[in-house]
Motif scaffolding. Structure first.
Motif, PDB file in Angstrom:
ATOM      1  N   TYR A  93      34.054  39.333  47.820  1.00  0.00           N
ATOM      2  CA  TYR A  93      33.033  38.560  48.535  1.00  0.00           C
ATOM      3  C   TYR A  93      33.684  37.460  49.348  1.00  0.00           C
ATOM      4  O   TYR A  93      34.694  36.879  48.946  1.00  0.00           O
ATOM      5  CB  TYR A  93      32.059  37.922  47.539  1.00  0.00           C
ATOM      6  N   LYS A  94      33.075  37.196  50.501  1.00  0.00           N
ATOM      7  CA  LYS A  94      33.463  36.047  51.316  1.00  0.00           C
ATOM      8  C   LYS A  94      32.203  35.251  51.568  1.00  0.00           C
ATOM      9  O   LYS A  94      31.245  35.774  52.146  1.00  0.00           O
ATOM     10  CB  LYS A  94      34.107  36.479  52.629  1.00  0.00           C
ATOM     11  N   GLU A  95      32.217  33.997  51.099  1.00  0.00           N
ATOM     12  CA  GLU A  95      31.068  33.099  51.226  1.00  0.00           C
ATOM     13  C   GLU A  95      29.798  33.748  50.683  1.00  0.00           C
ATOM     14  O   GLU A  95      28.731  33.682  51.287  1.00  0.00           O
ATOM     15  CB  GLU A  95      30.905  32.669  52.672  1.00  0.00           C
ATOM     16  N   GLY A  96      29.924  34.435  49.546  1.00  0.00           N
ATOM     17  CA  GLY A  96      28.776  35.035  48.882  1.00  0.00           C
ATOM     18  C   GLY A  96      28.342  36.383  49.428  1.00  0.00           C
ATOM     19  O   GLY A  96      27.419  36.990  48.913  1.00  0.00           O
ATOM     20  N   GLU A  97      28.986  36.850  50.485  1.00  0.00           N
ATOM     21  CA  GLU A  97      28.612  38.119  51.097  1.00  0.00           C
ATOM     22  C   GLU A  97      29.662  39.177  50.777  1.00  0.00           C
ATOM     23  O   GLU A  97      30.861  38.953  50.918  1.00  0.00           O
ATOM     24  CB  GLU A  97      28.506  37.942  52.616  1.00  0.00           C
ATOM     25  N   LEU A  98      29.203  40.360  50.331  1.00  0.00           N
ATOM     26  CA  LEU A  98      30.100  41.456  50.001  1.00  0.00           C
ATOM     27  C   LEU A  98      30.780  41.963  51.263  1.00  0.00           C
ATOM     28  O   LEU A  98      30.118  42.336  52.231  1.00  0.00           O
ATOM     29  CB  LEU A  98      29.321  42.597  49.322  1.00  0.00           C
ATOM     30  N   VAL A  99      32.131  41.941  51.261  1.00  0.00           N
ATOM     31  CA  VAL A  99      32.857  42.406  52.439  1.00  0.00           C
ATOM     32  C   VAL A  99      33.703  43.642  52.170  1.00  0.00           C
ATOM     33  O   VAL A  99      33.931  44.450  53.073  1.00  0.00           O
ATOM     34  CB  VAL A  99      33.748  41.292  53.047  1.00  0.00           C
ATOM     35  N   TYR A 100      34.181  43.803  50.944  1.00  0.00           N
ATOM     36  CA  TYR A 100      35.009  44.964  50.601  1.00  0.00           C
ATOM     37  C   TYR A 100      34.678  45.458  49.193  1.00  0.00           C
ATOM     38  O   TYR A 100      34.263  44.683  48.332  1.00  0.00           O
ATOM     39  CB  TYR A 100      36.509  44.621  50.602  1.00  0.00           C
ATOM     40  N   ALA A 101      34.919  46.736  48.987  1.00  0.00           N
ATOM     41  CA  ALA A 101      34.940  47.325  47.648  1.00  0.00           C
ATOM     42  C   ALA A 101      36.318  47.958  47.496  1.00  0.00           C
ATOM     43  O   ALA A 101      36.757  48.721  48.368  1.00  0.00           O
ATOM     44  CB  ALA A 101      33.854  48.369  47.486  1.00  0.00           C
ATOM     45  N   VAL A 102      37.009  47.603  46.439  1.00  0.00           N
ATOM     46  CA  VAL A 102      38.356  48.118  46.202  1.00  0.00           C
ATOM     47  C   VAL A 102      38.303  49.069  45.015  1.00  0.00           C
ATOM     48  O   VAL A 102      37.932  48.686  43.911  1.00  0.00           O
ATOM     49  CB  VAL A 102      39.359  46.970  45.912  1.00  0.00           C
ATOM     50  N   HIS A 103      38.673  50.325  45.266  1.00  0.00           N
ATOM     51  CA  HIS A 103      38.725  51.339  44.213  1.00  0.00           C
ATOM     52  C   HIS A 103      40.147  51.383  43.667  1.00  0.00           C
ATOM     53  O   HIS A 103      41.071  51.776  44.369  1.00  0.00           O
ATOM     54  CB  HIS A 103      38.322  52.710  44.770  1.00  0.00           C
ATOM     55  N   TYR A 104      40.290  50.975  42.420  1.00  0.00           N
ATOM     56  CA  TYR A 104      41.642  50.867  41.856  1.00  0.00           C
ATOM     57  C   TYR A 104      41.890  51.847  40.702  1.00  0.00           C
ATOM     58  O   TYR A 104      42.759  51.626  39.867  1.00  0.00           O
ATOM     59  CB  TYR A 104      41.921  49.426  41.398  1.00  0.00           C
ATOM     60  N   GLU A 105      41.181  52.962  40.710  1.00  0.00           N
ATOM     61  CA  GLU A 105      41.324  53.912  39.600  1.00  0.00           C
ATOM     62  C   GLU A 105      42.726  54.518  39.506  1.00  0.00           C
ATOM     63  O   GLU A 105      43.125  54.999  38.449  1.00  0.00           O
ATOM     64  CB  GLU A 105      40.268  55.025  39.665  1.00  0.00           C
ATOM     65  N   ASN A 106      43.499  54.499  40.562  1.00  0.00           N
ATOM     66  CA  ASN A 106      44.862  55.036  40.525  1.00  0.00           C
ATOM     67  C   ASN A 106      45.914  53.948  40.354  1.00  0.00           C
ATOM     68  O   ASN A 106      47.103  54.211  40.482  1.00  0.00           O
ATOM     69  CB  ASN A 106      45.154  55.839  41.795  1.00  0.00           C
ATOM     70  N   SER A 107      45.479  52.750  40.052  1.00  0.00           N
ATOM     71  CA  SER A 107      46.403  51.632  39.883  1.00  0.00           C
ATOM     72  C   SER A 107      47.178  51.752  38.569  1.00  0.00           C
ATOM     73  O   SER A 107      46.676  52.275  37.578  1.00  0.00           O
ATOM     74  CB  SER A 107      45.626  50.312  39.897  1.00  0.00           C
ATOM     75  N   THR A 108      48.371  51.244  38.576  1.00  0.00           N
ATOM     76  CA  THR A 108      49.226  51.244  37.382  1.00  0.00           C
ATOM     77  C   THR A 108      48.568  50.515  36.225  1.00  0.00           C
ATOM     78  O   THR A 108      48.674  50.933  35.078  1.00  0.00           O
ATOM     79  CB  THR A 108      50.575  50.568  37.708  1.00  0.00           C
ATOM     80  N   TYR A 109      47.877  49.433  36.511  1.00  0.00           N
ATOM     81  CA  TYR A 109      47.319  48.576  35.468  1.00  0.00           C
ATOM     82  C   TYR A 109      45.791  48.640  35.414  1.00  0.00           C
ATOM     83  O   TYR A 109      45.136  47.676  35.047  1.00  0.00           O
ATOM     84  CB  TYR A 109      47.767  47.124  35.695  1.00  0.00           C
ATOM     85  N   ARG A 110      45.207  49.779  35.742  1.00  0.00           N
ATOM     86  CA  ARG A 110      43.744  49.883  35.834  1.00  0.00           C
ATOM     87  C   ARG A 110      43.044  49.507  34.531  1.00  0.00           C
ATOM     88  O   ARG A 110      42.016  48.858  34.556  1.00  0.00           O
ATOM     89  CB  ARG A 110      43.319  51.262  36.314  1.00  0.00           C
ATOM     90  N   GLU A 111      43.596  49.902  33.387  1.00  0.00           N
ATOM     91  CA  GLU A 111      42.937  49.593  32.109  1.00  0.00           C
ATOM     92  C   GLU A 111      43.005  48.101  31.799  1.00  0.00           C
ATOM     93  O   GLU A 111      42.044  47.514  31.315  1.00  0.00           O
ATOM     94  CB  GLU A 111      43.548  50.415  30.970  1.00  0.00           C
TER      95      GLU A 111
END
Length: 150
Positions: free
Chosen positions: A90-108
Motif C-alpha cells: 500500500y501507498k498512502e492507504g491505497e493498494l498499489v501492488y500484490a506480490v506473490h512470493y510462493e516460490n521464495s526461499t523463505y516463504r514459510e
C-alpha cells in the motif's frame, strides 16, 4: 660424638612416585585438552550461526537494492500479509501492488511473520539491520516474488 646416619635407599624405590606424578600431569593435560575441544565445538556452532545470519542480512541488503533499481522500493510503502503467499503493498492507504512470493526461499518464515502487517518498508528494513531475521527474509521474499500492479 656426632654420628651421621645414612638412610639406605635401594634402587628404583622412588620411581613409583615419579610415575604417579607423570600420570597425574598427563591426566590434567588430557582434561584441559577435552575442555578446549568442547569450547571450540560451541564456538564453531556460534560462528556458523553468525555466518548464516550475516548471509541473510547481506541478501536482504542486496534485495532492497535490486527493488530500488526497479522502482519497487519506497520506504513509505506499507505491507500486509495475506493468505496464499501474497503480500499486499500500500501507498498512502491505497493498494498499489500484490506480490506473490510462493516460490521464495523463505516463504514459510514470511507467512508466519505477522509483525509485518502495517509496517512500512523502511521500518522493516530497520528491523532487518537491527537483527530481526524475519524482517530480512521478508525483504528477500519481496525481491524474489512476482509483482503485479493493482
Amino acid at each position: 660424638m656426632l654420628y651421621l646416619y645414612r638412610r639406605k635407599v635401594s634402587r628404583g624405590q622412588g620411581s613409583i612416585g615419579y610415575m604417579f606424578m607423570i600420570a597425574m600431569g598427563l591426566l590434567f593435560i588430557l582434561i584441559a585438552f577435552a575442555f578446549i575441544i568442547e569450547d571450540s565445538g560451541t564456538s564453531r556452532e556460534a560462528a556458523m550461526e553468525h555466518a548464516e545470519n550475516s548471509s541473510i542480512k547481506s541478501q536482504a541488503v542486496v534485495s532492497k537494492s535490486n527493488l530500488e533499481n526497479f522502482g519497487l522500493w519506497n520506504d513509505d510503502f506499507t505491507a500486509s500479509l495475506k493468505s496464499n503467499h501474497i503480500i499486499e503493498v500500500y501507498k498512502e492507504g491505497e493498494l498499489v501492488y500484490a506480490v506473490h512470493y510462493e516460490n521464495s526461499t523463505y516463504r514459510e518464515d514470511v507467512s508466519r511473520w505477522s509483525t509485518a502487517n502495517g509496517l512500512s518498508f523502511g521500518e522493516i528494513y530497520v528491523k532487518c539491520i537491527d537483527g530481526d531475521l524475519n524482517a530480512c527474509k521478508f525483504i528477500i521474499a519481496l525481491q524474489q516474488g512476482v509483482w503485479e500492479r493493482e
